[in-house]
Design a protein around this motif. Structure first.
Motif, PDB file in Angstrom:
ATOM      1  N   ARG A 149      16.789 -22.699  25.219  1.00  0.00           N
ATOM      2  CA  ARG A 149      18.169 -22.293  25.475  1.00  0.00           C
ATOM      3  C   ARG A 149      18.242 -20.901  26.080  1.00  0.00           C
ATOM      4  NH1 ARG A 149      21.363 -23.333  20.089  1.00  0.00           N
ATOM      5  NH2 ARG A 149      19.329 -23.640  19.109  1.00  0.00           N
ATOM      6  N   VAL A 150      17.329 -20.002  25.680  1.00  0.00           N
ATOM      7  CA  VAL A 150      17.264 -18.685  26.328  1.00  0.00           C
ATOM      8  C   VAL A 150      16.922 -18.848  27.811  1.00  0.00           C
ATOM      9  CG1 VAL A 150      16.067 -16.465  26.418  1.00  0.00           C
ATOM     10  CG2 VAL A 150      16.635 -17.481  24.200  1.00  0.00           C
ATOM     11  N   ALA A 151      15.958 -19.722  28.098  1.00  0.00           N
ATOM     12  CA  ALA A 151      15.564 -19.957  29.488  1.00  0.00           C
ATOM     13  C   ALA A 151      16.733 -20.515  30.301  1.00  0.00           C
ATOM     14  CB  ALA A 151      14.373 -20.906  29.542  1.00  0.00           C
ATOM     15  N   ILE A 152      17.518 -21.399  29.698  1.00  0.00           N
ATOM     16  CA  ILE A 152      18.678 -21.965  30.381  1.00  0.00           C
ATOM     17  C   ILE A 152      19.739 -20.888  30.602  1.00  0.00           C
ATOM     18  CG2 ILE A 152      20.609 -23.573  30.080  1.00  0.00           C
ATOM     19  CD1 ILE A 152      18.533 -25.445  28.679  1.00  0.00           C
ATOM     20  N   ALA A 153      19.987 -20.066  29.589  1.00  0.00           N
ATOM     21  CA  ALA A 153      20.951 -18.973  29.746  1.00  0.00           C
ATOM     22  C   ALA A 153      20.508 -18.018  30.848  1.00  0.00           C
ATOM     23  CB  ALA A 153      21.114 -18.218  28.419  1.00  0.00           C
ATOM     24  N   ARG A 154      19.218 -17.734  30.920  1.00  0.00           N
ATOM     25  CA  ARG A 154      18.696 -16.848  31.969  1.00  0.00           C
ATOM     26  C   ARG A 154      18.961 -17.430  33.356  1.00  0.00           C
ATOM     27  NH1 ARG A 154      12.416 -15.787  31.691  1.00  0.00           N
ATOM     28  NH2 ARG A 154      12.476 -18.042  32.138  1.00  0.00           N
ATOM     29  N   ALA A 155      18.764 -18.740  33.498  1.00  0.00           N
ATOM     30  CA  ALA A 155      19.009 -19.379  34.787  1.00  0.00           C
ATOM     31  C   ALA A 155      20.495 -19.401  35.132  1.00  0.00           C
ATOM     32  CB  ALA A 155      18.450 -20.804  34.776  1.00  0.00           C
ATOM     33  N   PHE A 156      21.352 -19.593  34.120  1.00  0.00           N
ATOM     34  CA  PHE A 156      22.795 -19.644  34.349  1.00  0.00           C
ATOM     35  C   PHE A 156      23.383 -18.277  34.688  1.00  0.00           C
ATOM     36  CE2 PHE A 156      23.725 -23.475  31.352  1.00  0.00           C
ATOM     37  CZ  PHE A 156      23.401 -24.347  32.378  1.00  0.00           C
ATOM     38  N   ALA A 157      22.833 -17.220  34.094  1.00  0.00           N
ATOM     39  CA  ALA A 157      23.515 -15.927  34.042  1.00  0.00           C
ATOM     40  C   ALA A 157      23.852 -15.363  35.416  1.00  0.00           C
ATOM     41  CB  ALA A 157      22.677 -14.927  33.251  1.00  0.00           C
ATOM     42  N   SER A 158      22.976 -15.561  36.386  1.00  0.00           N
ATOM     43  CA  SER A 158      23.230 -15.016  37.720  1.00  0.00           C
ATOM     44  C   SER A 158      24.105 -15.937  38.569  1.00  0.00           C
ATOM     45  CB  SER A 158      21.911 -14.752  38.438  1.00  0.00           C
ATOM     46  OG  SER A 158      21.150 -15.946  38.548  1.00  0.00           O
ATOM     47  N   GLN A 159      24.558 -17.057  37.979  1.00  0.00           N
ATOM     48  CA  GLN A 159      25.405 -18.027  38.670  1.00  0.00           C
ATOM     49  C   GLN A 159      24.840 -18.350  40.052  1.00  0.00           C
ATOM     50  OE1 GLN A 159      29.598 -17.053  38.393  1.00  0.00           O
ATOM     51  NE2 GLN A 159      29.312 -16.126  36.387  1.00  0.00           N
ATOM     52  N   PRO A 160      23.628 -18.923  40.080  1.00  0.00           N
ATOM     53  CA  PRO A 160      22.931 -19.131  41.345  1.00  0.00           C
ATOM     54  C   PRO A 160      23.578 -20.230  42.188  1.00  0.00           C
ATOM     55  CG  PRO A 160      21.769 -20.252  39.581  1.00  0.00           C
ATOM     56  CD  PRO A 160      22.880 -19.462  38.927  1.00  0.00           C
ATOM     57  N   ALA A 161      23.307 -20.186  43.485  1.00  0.00           N
ATOM     58  CA  ALA A 161      23.780 -21.243  44.374  1.00  0.00           C
ATOM     59  C   ALA A 161      23.013 -22.541  44.140  1.00  0.00           C
ATOM     60  CB  ALA A 161      23.638 -20.803  45.830  1.00  0.00           C
ATOM     61  N   TYR A 162      21.763 -22.413  43.691  1.00  0.00           N
ATOM     62  CA  TYR A 162      20.909 -23.568  43.432  1.00  0.00           C
ATOM     63  C   TYR A 162      20.300 -23.403  42.051  1.00  0.00           C
ATOM     64  CZ  TYR A 162      21.134 -23.736  48.535  1.00  0.00           C
ATOM     65  OH  TYR A 162      21.577 -23.755  49.826  1.00  0.00           O
ATOM     66  N   LEU A 163      20.396 -24.429  41.217  1.00  0.00           N
ATOM     67  CA  LEU A 163      19.756 -24.386  39.910  1.00  0.00           C
ATOM     68  C   LEU A 163      18.784 -25.558  39.822  1.00  0.00           C
ATOM     69  CD1 LEU A 163      21.324 -23.428  36.544  1.00  0.00           C
ATOM     70  CD2 LEU A 163      19.582 -25.200  36.666  1.00  0.00           C
ATOM     71  N   LEU A 164      17.506 -25.230  39.641  1.00  0.00           N
ATOM     72  CA  LEU A 164      16.449 -26.224  39.520  1.00  0.00           C
ATOM     73  C   LEU A 164      15.916 -26.165  38.095  1.00  0.00           C
ATOM     74  CD1 LEU A 164      16.715 -25.547  42.603  1.00  0.00           C
ATOM     75  CD2 LEU A 164      14.293 -26.088  42.804  1.00  0.00           C
ATOM     76  N   ALA A 165      15.794 -27.311  37.455  1.00  0.00           N
ATOM     77  CA  ALA A 165      15.404 -27.320  36.047  1.00  0.00           C
ATOM     78  C   ALA A 165      14.423 -28.441  35.770  1.00  0.00           C
ATOM     79  CB  ALA A 165      16.635 -27.463  35.152  1.00  0.00           C
ATOM     80  N   ASP A 166      13.341 -28.095  35.078  1.00  0.00           N
ATOM     81  CA  ASP A 166      12.300 -29.051  34.708  1.00  0.00           C
ATOM     82  C   ASP A 166      12.497 -29.449  33.249  1.00  0.00           C
ATOM     83  OD1 ASP A 166      10.071 -30.625  34.609  1.00  0.00           O
ATOM     84  OD2 ASP A 166       8.619 -29.023  34.964  1.00  0.00           O
TER      85      ASP A 166
END
Length: 219
Positions: free
Chosen positions: A147-164
């Protein structure tokens, strides 16, 4: 958009060539949600890494937002990811000597955002870790680290989100909540989602599925 053209990825091992991906082509329009599915060993994680520029293909090319990733050196690709991509690793890749809050704030700090800690705390609360902000990764369970890793990916509100496998280490209730967050980001910000998953409920929520088998893309 994301454009993959004739992607192949081969490795040499013990004198043999391992063909992990073979001549794969597709495009993902901006704002689309896509699930990459297939059996273990079919090349899903390898493909996701190529789309993010974490690796370069043996042949073929990947363009993201009109930028040819293979034309960049490693530092340029890292800078491009920092500006445009969020990536959720299956193995988390948290920094062990930083707290949960610091892990999530770090990419925001690198982008020069002044309210990085407040924004990081907000996203950690959204994934149910509001009481764990100062905990170190070693003090968190596998699901909490995810969940920390997901929050880190979300936080910058990226144009592209890739998740494994973004829900692979989560219980059913938490996984369902994370799925809702993923698609809220997609809907509210037009974020392009590319998700590797074994979970049928997550794959079915996506607008499209790319199915791999033995390194090849099925129609």
């Amino acid at each position: 958009m994301i454009l993959a053209q004739n992607l192949s990825y081969h490795l040499q091992h013990a004198g043999q060539t391992l063909n992990l991906l073979n001549d794969i082509s597709f495009e993902i329009p901006t704002g689309q949600s896509v699930a990459i599915v297939g059996q273990s060993g079919s090349g899903k994680t390898t493909l996701l890494g190529l789309l993010a520029g974490l690796d370069l293909p043996t042949s073929g090319q990947v363009q993201v937002a009109g930028q040819l990733l293979s034309s960049m050196d490693e530092d340029a690709r890292a800078a491009f990811r920092a500006q445009h991509l969020g990536f959720v690793f299956q193995s988390f890749h948290l920094i062990g000597n930083l707290s949960a809050l610091e892990n999530v704030a770090l990419p925001l700090d690198l982008r020069g955002q002044k309210n990085s800690r407040a924004q990081a705390a907000d996203f950690l609360r959204q994934v149910g870790l509001g009481q764990r902000l100062e905990h170190m990764p070693s003090e968190l369970s596998g699901g909490e680290q995810q969940r920390v890793a997901i929050a880190r990916a979300f936080a910058s509100q990226p144009a592209y989100l890739l998740a494994d496998e973004p829900t692979g280490n989560l219980d059913a209730n938490t996984g369902a909540h994370i799925i809702e967050l993923l698609f809220a980001l997609n809907a509210e910000h037009g974020t392009t989602l590319v998700l590797v998953t074994h979970e049928e409920r997550l794959a079915q929520r996506c607008q499209r599925q790319l199915r791999l088998t033995n390194g090849q893309l099925l129609a």
